[in-house]
Enzyme design. Structure first.
Site, PDB file in Angstrom:
ATOM      1  N   ALA A  13       1.379  -1.078   0.189  1.00  0.00           N
ATOM      2  CA  ALA A  13       0.013   0.042   0.147  1.00  0.00           C
ATOM      3  C   ALA A  13       0.984   1.276   0.237  1.00  0.00           C
ATOM      4  CB  ALA A  13      -0.954   0.028   0.751  1.00  0.00           C
ATOM      5  N   GLY A  14       2.235   1.406  -0.202  1.00  0.00           N
ATOM      6  CA  GLY A  14       2.657   2.853   0.645  1.00  0.00           C
ATOM      7  C   GLY A  14       3.394   3.544  -0.518  1.00  0.00           C
ATOM      8  N   ARG A  18      10.705   7.367  -2.248  1.00  0.00           N
ATOM      9  CA  ARG A  18      12.081   7.268  -2.325  1.00  0.00           C
ATOM     10  C   ARG A  18      12.223   6.811  -4.140  1.00  0.00           C
ATOM     11  NH1 ARG A  18      14.366   3.604   2.434  1.00  0.00           N
ATOM     12  NH2 ARG A  18      11.580   2.944   2.750  1.00  0.00           N
ATOM     13  N   GLU A 152      13.856   1.324  14.574  1.00  0.00           N
ATOM     14  CA  GLU A 152      13.125   2.087  12.537  1.00  0.00           C
ATOM     15  C   GLU A 152      14.485   2.628  12.533  1.00  0.00           C
ATOM     16  OE1 GLU A 152      11.515   1.171   9.694  1.00  0.00           O
ATOM     17  OE2 GLU A 152      11.206  -0.820  11.794  1.00  0.00           O
ATOM     18  N   TYR A 342      13.212  -2.435 -43.623  1.00  0.00           N
ATOM     19  CA  TYR A 342      11.789  -2.507 -42.617  1.00  0.00           C
ATOM     20  C   TYR A 342      10.826  -3.102 -43.139  1.00  0.00           C
ATOM     21  CZ  TYR A 342       7.073  -1.631 -40.296  1.00  0.00           C
ATOM     22  OH  TYR A 342       6.663  -1.178 -39.069  1.00  0.00           O
ATOM     23  N   ASN A 362       3.924   0.869 -45.171  1.00  0.00           N
ATOM     24  CA  ASN A 362       2.550   0.157 -44.095  1.00  0.00           C
ATOM     25  C   ASN A 362       1.482   1.566 -43.514  1.00  0.00           C
ATOM     26  OD1 ASN A 362       4.288   0.591 -42.322  1.00  0.00           O
ATOM     27  ND2 ASN A 362       3.936  -0.924 -41.011  1.00  0.00           N
TER      28      ASN A 362
END
Ligand code: UD1
Ligand code: CA
Length: 434
Positions: A13-14, A18, A152, A342, A362
């Site tokens: 969900a984040g 960063r 953290e 091509y 084409n």
């Protein structure tokens, strides 16, 4: 493995700020598939009850995953009122007693690497590894072989920052532990988020044991930045190339070759340095020469390149395609197109030779038109086929011809070049040499 014993919850969900991208982090791709795809793929090998928590760009995440899988449960996180990995776990209802929680940003995970979790009987198991540079990860404080708490980085003291044992981001909980502790999480920390990792110290205070499971960084690496994304892709490329080399594909300078997750090889194949093969390409008994690009195409018993470009929906069989040839949405069977062409929206049949510089025109600016080329056709160099064009079997096109929206019948020669003129002494006059 008994798939029915464990539920998997993937936190996706984040925002992933960063990554510095408008796209949700879990939708960034590695080897052609979204990070979240890789994690779900690994999870499905151990569980048939997979829940993905979404919030940021939830529609895009769900649509993308539903295009691959039809049995994923999605839960929407209230990320405004309950942000963070703990907030993400608020409304989870798992089918099984054991719940494995994975961060959505660890695309290198495999079913085998998760095996240790399935065999443990602790109340809580959490993955750890040691890093010389633990920057960005939550630090794990261990005492007497038990995890005491996770701090953290943004909340860590100077002393805690020196800890090199980090939380790899996978946890195994008994369902009743989640039911009991998730509602008790608080956001009194530096990021004002509800941290799933806080369960550890709470559960420990409640008398439960939390076992650390030492895992390898190669499978548990978290991706937080574009640099991490590129590093993870290199690791996965190495796995993909190794797998195909083990199954018999010859590769020259493999580290320079990029092969996406959905590509398959059959028979004896050779891939030279610098090639890029993407999408659901299928290479069967073929030789892809240096610096060629093959996108979502099928190549059977053919050689391609060096420096050729097969764009999506091309199919080659028993054909030779040489340098600077671009092919798009075309089928070539038993064809030689050696140089500088091509070929788009075309079918070309057996025994046909396409000279250097032949172009299928084409696109008229509004619509795409088809070119149909039969068997044993010889198209001279520098010819343009302005589609729709049909060249029946056994046709010749003279070098430098423009074939304009028509059918050339069997046995005919198409020629539009005018006779070249000769002007005597022009060179000397022009450069004033005589
Ligand atoms: C997290 C861990 C950290 C660990 C690291 C491992 C927490 C609090 N920290 O940190 O200890 O070392 O992973 O890679 O868990 N997510 C949500 N909802 C949210 C926030 C995040 O679903 O509100 C998802 C993200 O989409 C992502 C995963 O949770 O897939 C981890 O989030 P992230 O912000 O990358 O956590 P870290 O800071 O890396
Ligand atoms: Ca992370």
């Amino acid at each position: 493995m008994n798939k029915n014993k464990i539920s998997v919850v993937i936190l996706a969900a984040g925002k992933g700020s960063r990554m510095k991208s408008a796209k949700a982090k879990v939708l960034h791709t590695i080897c052609g598939k979204e990070m979240l795809y890789h994690i779900i793929k690994a999870s499905r090998e151990i569980s048939d009850d997979i829940t993905v928590v979404v919030a940021h760009q939830k529609e895009a995440v769900m649509t993308s995953m539903n295009s691959y899988f039809n049995d994923i449960n999605f839960v929407v996180q209230d990320d405004i009122n309950f942000p963070g990995t703990g907030g993400a776990m608020k409304n989870i209802s798992a089918k099984n007693e054991k719940v494995l929680v994975l961060n959505g940003d660890m695309p290198l995970i495999s079913a085998k690497a998760l095996d240790g979790f399935l065999r443990s009987s602790s109340d809580i198991v959490m993955s750890i590894f040691d890093l010389p540079n633990p920057d960005g990860y939550g630090r794990v404080i261990i005492e007497n072989a038990e995890v005491k708490k996770i701090v953290e980085q943004k909340d860590a003291s100077d002393l805690e920052l020196q800890v090199t044992t980090v939380n790899a981001g996978v946890y195994l909980f008994h369902k009743n532990i989640l039911d009991r502790y998730i509602p008790l999480l608080r956001n009194n920390n530096a990021q004002k988020e509800y941290y799933l990792t806080d369960i550890v110290s709470m559960a420990r205070a409640g008398g439960l044991t939390i076992s650390p499971l030492l895992v390898d960084e190669e499978h548990y690496k978290g991706v937080n930045s574009k640099k991490d994304l590129a590093n993870a892709e290199e690791i996965m490329q190495e796995r993909i190339r190794t797998k195909w080399m083990e199954s018999g594909v010859t590769m020259q300078l493999p580290s320079t070759i990029y092969i996406e997750e959905g590509v398959t090889f059959e028979g004896e194949c050779r891939v030279e340095n610098g090639c890029r093969i993407t999408g659901s390409s299928k290479i069967i008994s073929s030789h892809i020469k240096a610096h060629s690009v093959v996108e979502d195409s099928i190549v059977i018993n053919s050689d391609v390149g060096p420096l050729a470009h097969l764009r999506p929906a091309s199919q080659l069989e028993d054909s030779h395609v040489g340098n600077f040839v671009e092919i798009k949405k075309s089928t070539l069977k038993g064809v030689k197109a050696g140089h500088l062409s091509y070929i788009g929206d075309a079918t070309v049949d057996e025994g046909t030779n396409i000279g250097a510089g032949v172009i299928t025109c084409n696109y008229d600016g509004i619509n795409k038109h088809k070119t149909v080329i039969g068997k044993n056709v010889f198209i001279g160099s520098d010819s343009q086929l302005i589609a729709p064009v049909t060249l029946e079997d056994d046709v010749m096109v003279a070098a430098g011809t423009t074939v304009r929206s028509t059918t050339i019948k069997s046995g005919e020669l198409a020629v539009s070049s005018s006779k070249s003129r000769v002007i005597k002494d022009f060179y000397y006059k022009f450069f004033k040499k005589k």
